[in-house]
Write a protein that holds these residues in place. Structure first.
Motif, PDB file in Angstrom:
ATOM      1  N   ALA A  93       0.504  -1.092   0.050  1.00  0.00           N
ATOM      2  CA  ALA A  93      -0.124   0.049   0.030  1.00  0.00           C
ATOM      3  C   ALA A  93       0.946   1.046   0.122  1.00  0.00           C
ATOM      4  CB  ALA A  93      -0.803  -0.011   1.153  1.00  0.00           C
ATOM      5  N   THR A  94       0.508   2.102  -0.822  1.00  0.00           N
ATOM      6  CA  THR A  94       0.976   3.514  -0.716  1.00  0.00           C
ATOM      7  C   THR A  94      -0.048   4.576  -1.099  1.00  0.00           C
ATOM      8  OG1 THR A  94       2.343   4.707  -2.385  1.00  0.00           O
ATOM      9  CG2 THR A  94       1.603   2.731  -3.257  1.00  0.00           C
ATOM     10  N   PHE A  95       0.507   5.837  -0.581  1.00  0.00           N
ATOM     11  CA  PHE A  95      -0.319   7.256  -0.830  1.00  0.00           C
ATOM     12  C   PHE A  95       0.072   7.809  -1.919  1.00  0.00           C
ATOM     13  CE2 PHE A  95      -1.531   6.403   3.661  1.00  0.00           C
ATOM     14  CZ  PHE A  95      -2.908   6.501   3.554  1.00  0.00           C
ATOM     15  N   GLU A  96       0.908   7.190  -2.774  1.00  0.00           N
ATOM     16  CA  GLU A  96       1.751   7.625  -4.060  1.00  0.00           C
ATOM     17  C   GLU A  96       0.320   8.443  -4.975  1.00  0.00           C
ATOM     18  OE1 GLU A  96       3.799   5.937  -7.790  1.00  0.00           O
ATOM     19  OE2 GLU A  96       3.808   4.789  -6.025  1.00  0.00           O
ATOM     20  N   ASN A  97      -0.771   7.577  -5.198  1.00  0.00           N
ATOM     21  CA  ASN A  97      -1.623   8.342  -6.001  1.00  0.00           C
ATOM     22  C   ASN A  97      -2.298   9.529  -5.475  1.00  0.00           C
ATOM     23  OD1 ASN A  97      -1.675   6.450  -8.328  1.00  0.00           O
ATOM     24  ND2 ASN A  97      -2.383   4.754  -6.767  1.00  0.00           N
ATOM     25  N   TYR A  98      -2.522   9.309  -4.301  1.00  0.00           N
ATOM     26  CA  TYR A  98      -3.146  10.876  -3.613  1.00  0.00           C
ATOM     27  C   TYR A  98      -2.272  11.813  -3.766  1.00  0.00           C
ATOM     28  CZ  TYR A  98      -6.778   7.697  -1.964  1.00  0.00           C
ATOM     29  OH  TYR A  98      -7.725   6.895  -1.692  1.00  0.00           O
ATOM     30  N   ILE A  99      -0.784  11.597  -3.379  1.00  0.00           N
ATOM     31  CA  ILE A  99      -0.047  12.629  -3.686  1.00  0.00           C
ATOM     32  C   ILE A  99       0.190  13.378  -5.086  1.00  0.00           C
ATOM     33  CG2 ILE A  99       2.563  13.262  -3.151  1.00  0.00           C
ATOM     34  CD1 ILE A  99       2.438  11.081  -1.138  1.00  0.00           C
ATOM     35  N   LYS A 100       0.509  12.159  -6.175  1.00  0.00           N
ATOM     36  CA  LYS A 100       0.327  12.628  -7.283  1.00  0.00           C
ATOM     37  C   LYS A 100      -0.842  13.601  -7.710  1.00  0.00           C
ATOM     38  CE  LYS A 100       1.597   8.773 -10.097  1.00  0.00           C
ATOM     39  NZ  LYS A 100       1.491   7.981 -11.129  1.00  0.00           N
ATOM     40  N   LEU A 101      -1.999  13.001  -7.207  1.00  0.00           N
ATOM     41  CA  LEU A 101      -3.286  13.920  -7.664  1.00  0.00           C
ATOM     42  C   LEU A 101      -3.246  15.214  -7.167  1.00  0.00           C
ATOM     43  CD1 LEU A 101      -6.051  13.210  -8.522  1.00  0.00           C
ATOM     44  CD2 LEU A 101      -6.631  12.877  -6.390  1.00  0.00           C
ATOM     45  N   PHE A 102      -2.502  15.606  -6.018  1.00  0.00           N
ATOM     46  CA  PHE A 102      -2.639  17.031  -5.879  1.00  0.00           C
ATOM     47  C   PHE A 102      -1.352  17.869  -6.063  1.00  0.00           C
ATOM     48  CE2 PHE A 102      -5.755  15.239  -2.664  1.00  0.00           C
ATOM     49  CZ  PHE A 102      -6.618  16.311  -2.715  1.00  0.00           C
ATOM     50  N   THR A 103      -0.300  17.036  -6.709  1.00  0.00           N
ATOM     51  CA  THR A 103       0.859  17.751  -6.975  1.00  0.00           C
ATOM     52  C   THR A 103       1.160  17.783  -8.307  1.00  0.00           C
ATOM     53  OG1 THR A 103       2.095  15.585  -6.473  1.00  0.00           O
ATOM     54  CG2 THR A 103       2.261  17.236  -4.845  1.00  0.00           C
TER      55      THR A 103
END
Lengths: 278, 763
Positions: free
Chosen positions: A54-64
């Motif tokens: 699991a990673t929050f990568e997608n959420y971070i990408k979404l906002f950045t």
């Protein structure tokens, strides 16, 4: 009935409610799983809710990486306007249809329904032609008008139905006290109709918040996108950025849940109504 | 009051258009359908272009392939606008060429040979210049978009195989070695081969491998040949004899299982390769799709160019800017960038021997596959062929048609659909001479519309201005009309034009060849709809779909609302959780449900088998696929009814229940005699509208059954008309079809409203 519930009943009720909660939550949990998974896999054999990697990568990408905040701003602007228009105009029109006899009333009520019966997919072409001839391509005004027209018929009918359940003796009393028609409506009836206003608000909000088919016709600039249109741009013909899409879908649902929590105060305002009933 | 509103609206409109007009830069709009990985390259290129050409602003917009097609057609053919540049696969040229601009014989895309010099074109490979009906309509920046066989070297090694298969026989044998039950639970968890069974694009290589051709020299379909049958039989052989492919496989299943190392080989297109190269579970290998020994032919996938076309209504300064953009985006620099980063095969001759291409093993192999590929047909008839092959393929896979039947079916359907596409097109030399009839109908239509509007307005005006003194009724009316007018203006302002437009088109012969020169032909489109048997069976399915959905929406919704309306600790939390199906965008949850219904990996079958029930092939059988879509839609729709019911329940005060209790009423009696009558005024409109919406709800059935799969058997009216008419540009027929849907619904709801008395006034 609402005050005395036996413990045994509680168990049954909880069992039933939890059963339905499980059904409504499970697919949403799957969406969360997709959003936490690295890579762009929609399907997997694993039934784990939180994937091993699991990673929050997608959420971070979404906002950045994406102009997500811009899309949020656009969506909020459009949605709030539509919600206000939906609630204000529907509460007024619904009142007229519920309380007053006027020429064209029945025709009006029926035609409201009739506007909903045309398969929307088939109307896209003429709608596009119309928007384009009116010069409303690439304007939020065009979207707001479209969405309001979509949300209003239901909201009017809903308000009308709810006003019907409120005894007319209340305004009559107010009128006797010398209040104008509008004051009687605004001060006496509207507060009592709070639960219906909540639903009208929620419905108008949802209409505008999740719509992308009309938006895709109207908006040609990426920085004018609304959130659902932005999410749609993560899709390719063959390859879709599922992780980003799922993360976006979860984020876009949060305001809806928050709005509902905020509004549900008024959804239980049976008290107010009880206090004025004879 | 009304006038003021109109004036304000006009002012708003004016101010917006002024805002848009204040631009110094020349804007060039580009609509494209590039995959996400390609868009990043495009973005960088645009930045560079704009830095070098400060007076041009390049505005790009991504749309799906189908959305580009319909979107561009709507903009260019119907309003004379649209983006200056449109990018896509070469077969879209056929659908654009056939559509003509208003009052001219010019297509909606411009012939490029008039715009650039021959020296410029000489730089491109032949396949990169898309010729159609004597003109170059598109200039490609890449070739390809083709399928090839991708294999996972790691899994090959584990099975003791050193090289990929070269013949079909080897494919079958290798496949058997690679199909494994790794954990020994009796279920296969590594497949030899996967691909997307649901799309005929993946069937073409087998079809051509056995010597098949889609069209003969006269552009007539030839889909029931020996080759077509043999290609089907091969798929059957893989599935039933050698068991090297799964029973059910769509694009996502194939893609995910290969990407996660659960399939050793996949047939997939060049757009997917970068993803596999990057996947940690895949050791990437690429090869040609094998050769058929009997015929000595390689299986040939379709190869197409992808490129840019220019809108033919672009002129002057903007045209110059547009030409510059096209020149830049097809330049060596741009193509090399794409080649490097997304492994596309460039269309420029000069890049063919460039080190970027030469030294890349993937591109080299890709080029070898292109060598034996076939050029994708450009004619719009190909759309009818796809639509004919799709159900045949799916029926064969689901086991409801034999190879021979499938081949005959696709031939018959293709012929029929091509005829339907051109129904109404005038033969060569036939003059357009129906203007009088046309005018009469249009006049009648407009007159009718005006008459209705007039009646309506007359009543309003009477009510507003001719007040009889002291008449209570009329004073009442004025107030009511003022309250209702703003909403009415918005709603009817939006609806009236599209409605009459559709009405007129439904009386016409409009199809893709005559969007700006159609004739009124009366009721023939309606007769056509009613004379087709399929209409009645789809109508029956639509009624089942609507009744089942609405029934469960309402019962579950009201039931939960009643439960949650009492004092119950934690009910706020429950309410929010129960609202989730409504709150999360349906697009992704519908696809998640589709995933849950998958036969081999889905959660639903897992639950069924754990309960000791048999697992079902949900999505590959018509009835179960339809049920799966209904379950999904019930899930999506009950929270809405629950919220409405919760609101409606607030109008009942506790005293009424107490009184009922005092009379000794049971829980059911209270529900029946107190709750129902009280929530009825709110619920009846919600249910009526819910019914109407469900009847016309195309999205969920489309997503869950992937466009009516299997074999176009799980359609409701709207999805059917979309597939059978709109998709093939049968505008007249589609409009008549939707008018019929509309009339059915009007009759239904007027009846319901009469019966329930919902339009009555309580006072």
């Amino acid at each position: 009935m609402r005050h005395k519930t036996k413990p045994f009943h509680y168990i049954i009720i909880y069992a039933i409610v939890l059963f339905f909660v499980a059904i409504s939550v499970y697919p949403v949990l799957r969406v969360i799983t997709i959003s936490l998974r690295p890579g762009d896999n929609l399907l997997t054999r694993s039934l784990r809710i939180i994937p091993e990697d699991a990673t929050f990568e997608n959420y971070i990408k979404l906002f950045t990486n994406e102009p997500f905040l811009l899309w949020v701003r656009n969506s909020v602007l459009v949605t709030i306007t539509v919600t206000i228009i939906g609630v204000v105009l529907a509460s007024m029109a619904g009142y007229a249809f519920s309380r007053h006899k006027f020429p064209g009333r029945k025709l009006g009520l029926h035609s409201l329904l009739i506007t909903q019966m045309f398969p929307a997919t088939m109307l896209l072409l003429p709608l596009y032609i119309m928007i384009s001839k009116l010069g409303l391509i690439n304007s939020f005004l065009g979207l707001i008008i479209m969405y309001s027209a979509t949300a209003l018929p239901f909201c009017i009918w809903l308000m009308k139905g709810y006003y019907d359940t409120i005894p007319p003796s209340l305004e009559e009393a107010a009128n006797v006290d010398g209040a104008s028609k509008f004051t009687a409506f605004y001060k006496v009836i509207l507060p009592l109709a709070a639960p219906a206003l909540v639903i009208a608000a929620l419905f108008s909000f949802m209409t505008a918040w999740n719509e992308y088919i009309i938006a895709a016709q109207v908006l040609w600039y990426e920085d004018m996108f609304t959130i659902p249109l932005g999410l749609k741009s993560f899709q390719g013909n063959m390859t879709t950025e599922w992780g980003l899409y799922a993360a976006g879908a979860i984020v876009i649902s949060i305001p809806v849940v928050a709005l509902f929590l905020f509004l549900s105060k008024w959804l239980v305002s049976g008290l107010t109504l009880g206090s004025v009933k004879e | 009051m009304k006038k003021i509103t109109v004036v304000i609206m006009l002012l708003l409109l004016l101010s917006l258009s002024i805002l848009r007009a204040e631009q110094e830069k020349t804007e060039v709009h580009l609509w494209h359908q590039m995959e996400p990985s390609n868009r990043k390259v495009l973005q960088k290129l645009i930045k560079e272009f704009e830095a070098r050409n400060p007076h041009i602003k390049l505005v790009v917009l991504h749309k799906g392939t189908e959305d580009i097609r319909t979107g561009y057609q709507a903009a260019a053919a119907f309003t004379g606008g649209g983006p200056e540049l449109v990018y896509g696969p070469m077969d879209q040229v056929g659908s654009f060429e056939v559509m003509k601009l208003e009052d001219s014989e010019k297509s909606i895309i411009a012939p490029l040979e008039d715009l650039y010099s021959p020296e410029f074109f000489a730089k491109f490979q032949t396949a990169g210049k898309v010729w159609y009906k004597g003109h170059i309509y598109q200039l490609a920046d890449r070739l390809g978009n083709h399928l090839a066989l991708v294999y996972n070297k790691k899994l090959f090694r584990e099975a003791g195989l050193e090289r990929p298969p070269e013949t079909i026989q080897e494919l079958l044998e290798f496949g058997q070695k690679l199909t494994k039950d790794r954990d020994g639970d009796g279920n296969i968890d590594q497949w030899g081969l996967v691909w997307n069974y649901t799309e005929p694009f993946w069937y073409i290589p087998f079809f051509t491998g056995y010597g098949g051709n889609v069209f003969d020299e006269e552009q007539n379909p030839t889909l029931n040949t020996e080759a077509a049958v043999k290609a089907y039989e091969l798929i059957g052989l893989m599935r039933d004899e050698y068991k090297i492919i799964p029973q059910e496989c769509d694009y996502n299943i194939a893609d995910n299982s290969f990407n996660q190392g659960n399939a050793a080989m996949i047939i997939n297109g060049d757009w997917s390769w970068t993803k596999y190269i990057e996947s940690p579970q895949v050791e990437f290998g690429l090869t040609r799709i094998p050769k058929v020994e009997e015929t000595g032919l390689w299986c040939s996938p379709f190869v197409s160019a992808k490129g840019y076309s220019i809108n033919s209504s672009v002129k002057g300064k903007v045209l110059e800017a547009t030409k510059k953009v096209l020149r830049f985006l097809t330049s060596e620099e741009a193509q090399r960038r794409f080649t490097k980063e997304v492994k596309s095969t460039p269309s420029l001759k000069s890049l063919a021997d460039d080190p970027v291409v030469k030294n890349d093993p993937v591109l080299k192999m890709s080029a070898r596959q292109i060598e034996v590929g076939r050029l994708m047909p450009i004619t719009p008839e190909m759309r009818a062929v796809w639509d004919a092959m799709r159900p045949a393929l799916q029926s064969y896979i689901a086991g409801s048609m034999s190879a021979k039947e499938a081949a005959n079916f696709q031939q018959k359907q293709a012929k029929k659909k091509i005829a339907e596409m051109y129904a109404g097109t005038k033969k060569e030399g036939e003059k357009k001479d129906h203007t009088t009839v046309e005018t009469i109908f249009v006049i009648i239509g407009i007159a009718l519309g005006l008459f209705v509007t007039y009646l309506f307005i007359k009543k309003l005006i009477l009510a507003l201005f001719f007040r009889k003194k002291d008449s209570f009724e009329i004073r009442n009316s004025r107030f009511a009309v003022i309250m209702a007018t703003p909403a009415a203006i918005i709603i009817f302002g939006v609806v009236v034009y599209p409605f009459f437009y559709n009405l007129i088109i439904s009386l016409s012969n409009m199809n893709m060849t005559n969007v700006n020169s159609w004739d009124i032909v009366g009721l023939s489109q309606y007769i056509r709809v009613f004379s087709e048997k399929i209409f009645y069976s789809v109508l029956f399915k639509t009624i089942v779909w609507t009744v089942v959905n609405v029934f469960f929406h309402v019962t579950i919704g009201v039931f939960l609302a009643v439960l949650l309306n009492r004092h119950l600790p934690g009910k706020t939390l429950f309410r929010v959780l129960l609202l989730l199906p409504w709150a999360v965008p349906a697009y992704i949850t519908a696809l998640t449900w589709r995933g849950m219904f998958m036969a081999e990996t889905g959660a639903i079958n897992l639950i069924l088998t754990n309960l000791g029930l048999p697992a079902l092939q949900w999505l590959s059988q018509p009835v179960t696929a339809f049920i799966a879509a209904m379950i999904t839609n019930i899930w999506l729709g009950f929270p809405f009814m629950m919220v409405i019911a919760l609101g409606a329940l607030q109008s009942i005060s506790d005293d009424i229940y107490e009184a009922a209790e005092m009379d000794g009423a049971s829980a059911w009696q209270k529900f029946r005699h107190v709750t129902i009558p009280h929530i009825k005024p709110v619920m009846v409109p919600a249910i009526t509208l819910g019914t109407v919406w469900t009847f016309n709800k195309i999205t969920i059935i489309w997503l869950v059954t992937n466009g009516g799969q299997p074999a176009d058997k799980s359609h409701i009216l709207v999805s059917y008309v979309y597939r059978a008419a709109f998709n093939l540009y049968r505008y007249g027929y589609a409009a008549a079809f939707s008018m019929i849907i509309f009339i059915i619904l009007v009759i239904f709801s007027v009846t319901v409203m009469r019966k329930s008395g919902a339009t009555q006034k309580v006072t």
